[in-house]
Design a protein around this motif. Structure first.
Motif, short mmCIF file in Angstrom:
data_model
loop_
_atom_site.label_atom_id
_atom_site.label_comp_id
_atom_site.label_asym_id
_atom_site.label_seq_id
_atom_site.Cartn_x
_atom_site.Cartn_y
_atom_site.Cartn_z
N ASN A 64 0.83 -1.20 0.00
CA ASN A 64 0.00 0.00 0.00
C ASN A 64 0.87 1.26 0.00
N ARG A 65 1.93 1.23 0.77
CA ARG A 65 2.85 2.38 0.84
C ARG A 65 3.59 2.55 -0.48
N GLU A 66 4.06 1.45 -1.04
CA GLU A 66 4.86 1.52 -2.26
C GLU A 66 4.04 1.94 -3.48
N TYR A 67 2.83 1.42 -3.61
CA TYR A 67 2.06 1.64 -4.83
C TYR A 67 0.96 2.69 -4.70
N ARG A 68 0.54 2.97 -3.46
CA ARG A 68 -0.58 3.91 -3.29
C ARG A 68 -0.23 5.08 -2.38
N ASP A 69 1.01 5.13 -1.90
CA ASP A 69 1.46 6.19 -0.99
C ASP A 69 0.59 6.31 0.25
N LYS A 70 0.09 5.16 0.73
CA LYS A 70 -0.70 5.12 1.95
C LYS A 70 -0.01 4.18 2.92
N ASP A 71 0.48 4.72 4.01
CA ASP A 71 1.26 3.93 4.96
C ASP A 71 0.36 3.34 6.04
N ALA A 72 -0.50 2.44 5.61
CA ALA A 72 -1.42 1.76 6.52
C ALA A 72 -1.86 0.45 5.88
N PRO A 73 -2.20 -0.53 6.70
CA PRO A 73 -2.74 -1.75 6.12
C PRO A 73 -4.13 -1.48 5.54
N THR A 74 -4.52 -2.29 4.60
CA THR A 74 -5.84 -2.21 3.99
C THR A 74 -6.34 -3.62 3.77
N ASP A 75 -7.59 -3.76 3.40
CA ASP A 75 -8.14 -5.11 3.21
C ASP A 75 -7.75 -5.72 1.87
N VAL A 76 -7.81 -4.91 0.81
CA VAL A 76 -7.55 -5.45 -0.53
C VAL A 76 -6.91 -4.38 -1.41
N ILE A 77 -6.00 -4.82 -2.24
CA ILE A 77 -5.40 -3.97 -3.27
C ILE A 77 -5.52 -4.73 -4.58
N SER A 78 -5.96 -4.02 -5.61
CA SER A 78 -6.12 -4.63 -6.93
C SER A 78 -5.29 -3.87 -7.95
N PHE A 79 -4.69 -4.61 -8.84
CA PHE A 79 -3.97 -4.03 -9.97
C PHE A 79 -4.63 -4.57 -11.23
N ALA A 80 -5.34 -3.69 -11.93
CA ALA A 80 -6.05 -4.09 -13.15
C ALA A 80 -5.12 -3.96 -14.35
N TYR A 81 -5.10 -4.99 -15.18
CA TYR A 81 -4.24 -4.97 -16.36
C TYR A 81 -4.99 -4.63 -17.63
N HIS A 82 -6.32 -4.57 -17.58
CA HIS A 82 -7.06 -4.26 -18.80
C HIS A 82 -6.75 -2.86 -19.30
N THR A 125 -14.73 -9.95 -3.89
CA THR A 125 -15.64 -9.39 -4.89
C THR A 125 -15.28 -7.94 -5.18
N HIS A 126 -14.98 -7.19 -4.14
CA HIS A 126 -14.57 -5.80 -4.28
C HIS A 126 -13.33 -5.71 -5.17
N GLY A 127 -12.36 -6.57 -4.91
CA GLY A 127 -11.14 -6.59 -5.72
C GLY A 127 -11.40 -6.95 -7.17
N ILE A 128 -12.26 -7.94 -7.38
CA ILE A 128 -12.60 -8.34 -8.76
C ILE A 128 -13.27 -7.18 -9.49
N LEU A 129 -14.21 -6.52 -8.83
CA LEU A 129 -14.89 -5.40 -9.48
C LEU A 129 -13.92 -4.27 -9.82
N HIS A 130 -12.95 -4.02 -8.96
CA HIS A 130 -11.93 -3.02 -9.30
C HIS A 130 -11.18 -3.43 -10.56
N ILE A 131 -10.82 -4.69 -10.64
CA ILE A 131 -10.10 -5.17 -11.82
C ILE A 131 -10.94 -5.02 -13.09
N LEU A 132 -12.26 -5.11 -12.92
CA LEU A 132 -13.16 -4.99 -14.07
C LEU A 132 -13.50 -3.54 -14.40
#
Length: 162
Positions: A64-82, A125-132
């Protein structure tokens, strides 16, 4: 639809092993993701690829810190390739990567007073929807995403009280 799920865990504790084992049983995880993609009317002539990493709060905080500049834990991170040129690599279409903190899932399940399993599938599901392509930056988009999440979860019997 052919789906390749690259499923891994970097958890160093046995606490979640039984739950992780249930994800493997009868291809439960893969079947869940396929059904979500079908509900979202995702079609492809080529196999679809998705990676899923289960981790802890410490590791997801680093990501989260490296890719989103947020220095805290989170529940899900998604990286969409579409949205990238990496979507059509080789003989399959890459949907993206989903990283889930099972520690955060457990915390949220307790906080929202529902089961660990329900919270896991909500986060997945939240992560999948982000990817979509869904997001929740604008209020209207957030409302649409929440409606889709609840509709999908309800179709699997995961309601807020379970």
């Amino acid at each position: 639809m052919e789906l390749i799920v690259d499923f891994s865990s970097d958890l160093q504790t046995e606490k979640y092993n039984m739950f992780i084992d249930t994800l493997y049983e009868n291809n439960h995880l893969e079947n869940y993701i396929k059904k979500v993609l079908n509900l979202e009317k995702i079609e492809s002539d080529r196999p679809l690829y998705l990676s899923l990493l289960l981790t802890d709060n410490e590791n997801i905080q680093v990501i989260n810190r490296e890719y989103r500049d947020k220095d805290a834990p989170t529940d899900v991170i998604s990286f969409a390739y579409h949205e990238t040129e990496d979507f059509n690599i080789g003989s399959y279409d890459t949907l993206g990567d989903i990283i889930i903190s099972l520690e955060r899932v457990e915390e949220q399940a307790s906080e929202y007073n529902h089961s660990f399993e329900r919270e896991f599938y909500y986060v997945l599901t939240h992560g999948i929807l982000h990817i979509l392509g869904y997001d929740h930056i604008e209020e209207e988009d957030k409302k649409l995403m929440r409606e889709r999440e609840e509709a999908i979860l309800s179709s699997f019997g995961y309601t807020r009280d379970k």
